[in-house]
Design an enzyme around this catalytic site. Sequence first.
Site, short mmCIF file in Angstrom:
data_model
loop_
_atom_site.label_atom_id
_atom_site.label_comp_id
_atom_site.label_asym_id
_atom_site.label_seq_id
_atom_site.Cartn_x
_atom_site.Cartn_y
_atom_site.Cartn_z
N GLY A 213 0.97 -1.29 -0.11
CA GLY A 213 0.11 0.12 -0.27
C GLY A 213 0.72 1.41 0.01
N ASP B 279 10.13 -5.35 -5.37
CA ASP B 279 8.96 -6.83 -4.41
C ASP B 279 9.34 -8.00 -4.56
OD1 ASP B 279 6.56 -5.67 -2.54
OD2 ASP B 279 6.85 -7.87 -3.17
N ASP C 291 7.08 -3.95 5.06
CA ASP C 291 6.52 -4.66 6.51
C ASP C 291 6.95 -5.77 7.30
OD1 ASP C 291 5.76 -6.81 4.89
OD2 ASP C 291 3.15 -7.33 4.94
N ASN C 292 8.55 -5.56 6.89
CA ASN C 292 9.10 -6.79 7.52
C ASN C 292 10.52 -5.60 7.75
OD1 ASN C 292 11.94 -8.42 7.68
ND2 ASN C 292 10.78 -9.63 6.42
N CYS D 28 17.99 3.62 16.38
CA CYS D 28 18.67 4.74 17.51
C CYS D 28 16.48 3.71 17.95
CB CYS D 28 18.21 5.44 17.10
SG CYS D 28 19.59 5.91 17.25
N CYS E 189 0.65 -5.67 8.71
CA CYS E 189 -0.96 -5.52 8.69
C CYS E 189 -1.72 -6.56 8.53
CB CYS E 189 -0.86 -3.87 7.37
SG CYS E 189 -0.33 -4.07 6.50
N CYS F 257 23.48 3.36 19.73
CA CYS F 257 22.30 2.54 18.47
C CYS F 257 24.11 1.66 18.40
CB CYS F 257 22.39 3.42 17.82
SG CYS F 257 22.17 3.29 16.09
N CYS G 139 24.67 4.01 14.94
CA CYS G 139 25.19 5.00 14.69
C CYS G 139 25.71 5.93 16.10
CB CYS G 139 23.96 6.39 13.67
SG CYS G 139 22.42 6.56 15.40
ZN LIG Z 1 21.35 4.78 15.52
#
Ligand SMILES: [Zn+2]
Length: 247
Positions: free
Chosen positions: A38, A59, A127-128, A173, A185, A242, A245
Amino acid sequence: MNDLQLERYSRQILMPDFDIEGQLKLNESNVLVVGLGGLGNIASLYLSAAGVGKLTLVDHDEVELSNLARQVLYSNDNIHMAKVSAAKEQLLKQNPHTQIVAVQEKMTYARLADYIQSADLVLDCTDNFTVRQAINKTCFQTQTNLVTGAGIRWQGQLQSFLFSDQRQICYQCLYPHLDDEMLNCSESGVISPVIGTIGVLQALDAIKILSGCGTVEHGKLRLFDGAQGQWREIRLTQDPQCLICGI
Ligand SMILES: [Zn+2]
């Protein structure tokens, strides 16, 4: 650009702060769209219509009947067809000037790196969560700007990362411990226009980043509550631990 393109994009070119320079920047851009559900449907439609020169669509899935309520590029005739092929066909009908590369592949980390390196900007429409984390990591490493979107039930969210010149705060983060056990979904449901709302705004952020017009704030989390029709904004701080980063 030829005369037909100038006429096609004339209402954008009329904008004094966008002008022909903004349009030319879009036309010279290559945007990678990962996920043609979507979010990817709506975002790629607006990017192509607005004149982004090249879209690479990735995809591995095929169109199913249960997709059609929110994946508005597809129709009954596309059921069992590769999503990227159906999307390419529809996008070229809408704007034949866009160069569309359709990639029906399940993304591995190595393949993602290849595609991200040649892109000016990445739209995360998946969505993964494993793929989301891999996209974030690769965009951070290659200093490629990233626009992420997600939607579930009545809730949507949007976050952009200007990695080309910002090194603090990334997607990881916010979600250091997410994995594929999290909701998506297909299991939890979603109200279709919530997805459409987020997809349109991903396209808007992408256009602003590519053209250099307007403002996009690095890492700001925007949350949409479709049931109440309300937005909330959260300014995040970097997680010093993190893995991507952190220092
Ligand atoms: Zn980060």
